[in-house]
Design an enzyme around this catalytic site. Structure first.
Site, PDB file in Angstrom:
ATOM      1  CB  ILE A 131     -23.018  30.600   1.750  1.00 23.09           C
ATOM      2  CG1 ILE A 131     -21.676  29.995   2.179  1.00 23.09           C
ATOM      3  CG2 ILE A 131     -22.820  32.012   1.201  1.00 23.09           C
ATOM      4  CD1 ILE A 131     -20.955  30.764   3.245  1.00 23.09           C
ATOM      5  CD  GLU A 178     -40.602  18.830   1.294  1.00 22.31           C
ATOM      6  OE1 GLU A 178     -41.824  19.022   1.356  1.00 22.31           O
ATOM      7  OE2 GLU A 178     -40.080  17.703   1.331  1.00 22.31           O
ATOM      8  CE1 TYR A 179     -35.395  20.013   8.482  1.00 15.70           C
ATOM      9  CE2 TYR A 179     -33.157  20.532   7.763  1.00 15.70           C
ATOM     10  CZ  TYR A 179     -34.104  20.427   8.770  1.00 15.70           C
ATOM     11  OH  TYR A 179     -33.761  20.745  10.057  1.00 15.70           O
ATOM     12  CB  SER A 209     -16.051  31.678  -6.445  1.00 14.60           C
ATOM     13  OG  SER A 209     -15.247  30.682  -7.065  1.00 14.60           O
ATOM     14  CE  LYS A 212     -12.126  22.684  -0.501  1.00 19.86           C
ATOM     15  NZ  LYS A 212     -12.281  23.786   0.471  1.00 19.86           N
ATOM     16  CE  LYS A 214     -18.607  27.725  -6.730  1.00 17.70           C
ATOM     17  NZ  LYS A 214     -20.037  28.131  -6.770  1.00 17.70           N
ATOM     18  CB  THR A 217      -7.113  13.730   5.115  1.00 17.41           C
ATOM     19  OG1 THR A 217      -6.924  15.147   5.027  1.00 17.41           O
ATOM     20  CG2 THR A 217      -8.594  13.418   5.030  1.00 17.41           C
TER      21      THR A 217
END
Length: 590
Positions: A283, A306-307, A394, A397, A409, A458
């Site tokens: 995002i 860093e990456y 946000s 969830k 959150k 799942t």
């Protein structure tokens, strides 16, 4: 190449001279039924010379001699028509003012000459195209036989590209659902009903190219029909790129809002100094790209990876004079204050957070510190340093949370919105899954397919909402643009998608029906259904995809004490429940 062009020019120029002179002679011959009186010889020869000069001149003016055989089209035919018409008109003016020089001269020969010269010159140029079009084509070894779906201008472009060998495709037929087109021609193919696809499949054709402009629901329906007919390779033809690309899962699933408002976002961001936290994430990186796209004056990109920071900085390297990468954790308040004092951002877009449910379940303390304390530190620092607007990303969830991540959150929402006042406008924006985000289900399935592994999910009934990241981020920015402070915005993510259906579609798209789907059981904190998002009591905004949910401010002194307690308590789940009474922690999964 220069020799080839000179050779082509010499050929066309020589041919046109012969054809122009021939058309003048035939015009006179037809006018006098094949027996031209000698009295008209003088006028015929003079007119032939003048018409030759005029016609060649106008053909040069209209750049006809720069057009190669294979590029001759209706546009070039139109140019030849106009060039010859202008030449005849100029000749008529010359004849009108200097008629004595031509007498006697039959005026009707001018019209006949125009028709003949256009026919001769046009036919010469289209002859090679006609030979190519009518020459029986043979499929090359590297070409794929395919059916074209849709008798459209796109289809004509596709068929032309296939003839030239630029697409690696060998069309065997054109089908369309529109009854009025059945039996008509699309290039050299008779347009047939869609049901004809069955017989093509029986002959071994497994590829279909969609040459139609379709809404998403129409595309999904057509895809399912093609699969039912036995097609296992579906592609979409792109007119602008002149290529047939594989249909993607994003084409079939992503909700594409119709109320994206570029002008509102541009007005919101133009000439502003903007800070994005979590700038290297899925995002955050898209927020950075759109800030640059819509005219932010200066972009401060903050990330502790860093990456990730290197990657987004490299992606925006063309705009390096407008961007500043800051390798920093938002937990470092002293350094954060220095950044805000130095660059004085007018807007903060807060996307930094831990988002993966299973990891947050296994590391609840880290989730609390990073998500809640990090947000609190950034929000406090923003208010202290007189940042005008603060927009927090946000999640769905956070709605009646069942896991640590979602509950953290929700606490972030409560804290930031309670900090909002007339000098510090705060808004939160909730939305669901974005397609292709790191660690999400679609990249996971793609990796499993590439590794010849079974697709794992799942629960067979688990559903999620999906949106393309670019569209979701633009709606976030639109929400930020209309925010007055204290709003909890909710994005309409469209219809929920069953993950098992998603898995089946991805196997179909990959032509990998040999792979199985395995059910592994719900993980700790995982929901079957994300309780997104839109409630009948939510207020509408000027955008049909953006709503405002009800939200109550809490006592900040009380909330600060509870946040302090979260950092030292033994049972984080119980401590979160005190702040978020609707939290029902699914600790065990299924």
């Amino acid at each position: 190449m220069i020799f080839y062009k000179s050779k082509r020019l010499a050929f066309f120029l020589t041919s046109d001279i012969v054809l122009i002179l021939l058309s003048v002679y035939l015009a006179f011959s037809l006018r006098f039924s094949g027996d031209i009186p000698s009295i008209f010889y003088h006028g015929m020869m003079v007119s032939a010379i003048i018409l030759l000069v005029l016609k060649l001149s106008f053909l040069f003016v209209f750049r006809i001699y720069k057009v190669a055989w294979r590029f001759f089209s209706l546009n070039e035919a139109r140019k030849i028509f106009i060039a010859l018409l202008l030449a005849e008109f100029c000749f008529f003016l010359i004849f009108y003012f200097f008629s004595d020089f031509f007498n006697p001269f039959p005026r009707s020969a001018i019209v006949i000459d125009f028709v003949l010269s256009y026919m001769f010159i046009g036919t010469l140029r289209i002859s090679k195209r006609m030979l190519v079009d009518f020459k029986p084509s043979r499929m090359k070894e590297e070409e794929t036989p395919c059916i074209v779906v849709g008798a459209t201008s796109k289809a004509l472009h596709l068929l032309k590209g296939a003839k030239e060998g630029s697409l690696g495709l060998f069309p065997v037929g054109v089908v369309d659902a529109r009854k009025e087109l059945i039996g008509t021609y699309c290039d050299k193919f008779i347009v047939e009903e869609k049901e004809k696809i069955k017989s093509y499949v029986e002959q071994g054709v497994k590829t279909a190219i969609i040459a139609l402009r379709l809404e998403q629901e129409e595309l999904k329906k057509l895809f399912e029909e093609l699969v039912a007919y036995g097609i296992c390779d579906v592609k979409i033809f792109s007119f602008t790129r002149n290529e047939a690309r594989d249909i993607s899962i994003e084409d079939l699933l992503a909700r594409k809002p119709k109320d994206l408002d570029d002008s509102a976002v541009a007005a919101f961001l133009k000439d502003k100094v903007v800070l994005v936290s979590g700038a290297g994430g899925t995002i955050g990186s898209e927020l950075c790209k759109q800030c640059i796209k819509f005219g932010a004056k200066h972009l401060i990109m903050v990330d502790h990876s860093e990456y990730n920071l290197y990657k987004i900085n490299d992606d925006l390297n063309l705009y390096k004079e407008k961007i500043t990468p800051i390798l920093l954790s938002i937990l470092d308040k002293q350094s954060l204050d220095e950044v805000l004092k130095t660059y004085k951002p007018e807007l903060i877009l807060h996307a930094a957070a831990y988002k993966h449910v299973p990891l947050c379940e296994q590391n609840p303390h880290s989730a609390v510190i990073n998500n809640i304390l990090g947000t609190k530190i950034l929000c406090d620092s923003a208010k202290e340093n007189k940042v005008a607007k603060f927009v927090m990303i946000s999640t769905d969830k956070a709605v009646r949370p069942t896991n640590i991540m979602g509950c953290t959150k929700r606490v972030c929402e409560l804290y930031t919105l309670s900090m909002s006042d007339e000098n510090f406008e705060v808004a939160c924006v909730r939305f669901g899954n974005v397609l292709g985000s790191s660690g999400s289900v679609i990249p996971k399935f793609k990796a499993q397919i590439a590794n010849n592994e079974p697709l794992t999910l799942t629960h067979p009934d688990i559903v999620r909402y999906f949106m393309l990241v670019a569209e979701a981020v633009q709606l976030v920015l639109q929400a930020g643009a209309i925010a007055k402070g204290g709003e909890l915005f909710v994005l309409d993510m469209g219809k929920p998608v069953k993950i098992i259906d998603l898995a089946k579609k991805m196997l179909l798209l990959s032509n990998r029906n040999d792979l199985e789907i395995k059910i592994t059981g719900l993980r700790k904190g995982e929901k079957l259904y994300e309780e997104l998002l839109i409630d009948e009591n939510d207020a509408k905004t000027q955008y049909e995809s953006i709503f405002v949910a009800k939200n109550e401010k809490v006592d900040l002194d009380w909330l600060n004490k509870e946040i302090e307690n979260l950092q030292i308590c033994e049972d984080i789940s119980e401590a979160l429940l005190k702040i978020v009474p609707e939290f029902k922690h699914n600790k065990e999964g299924v």
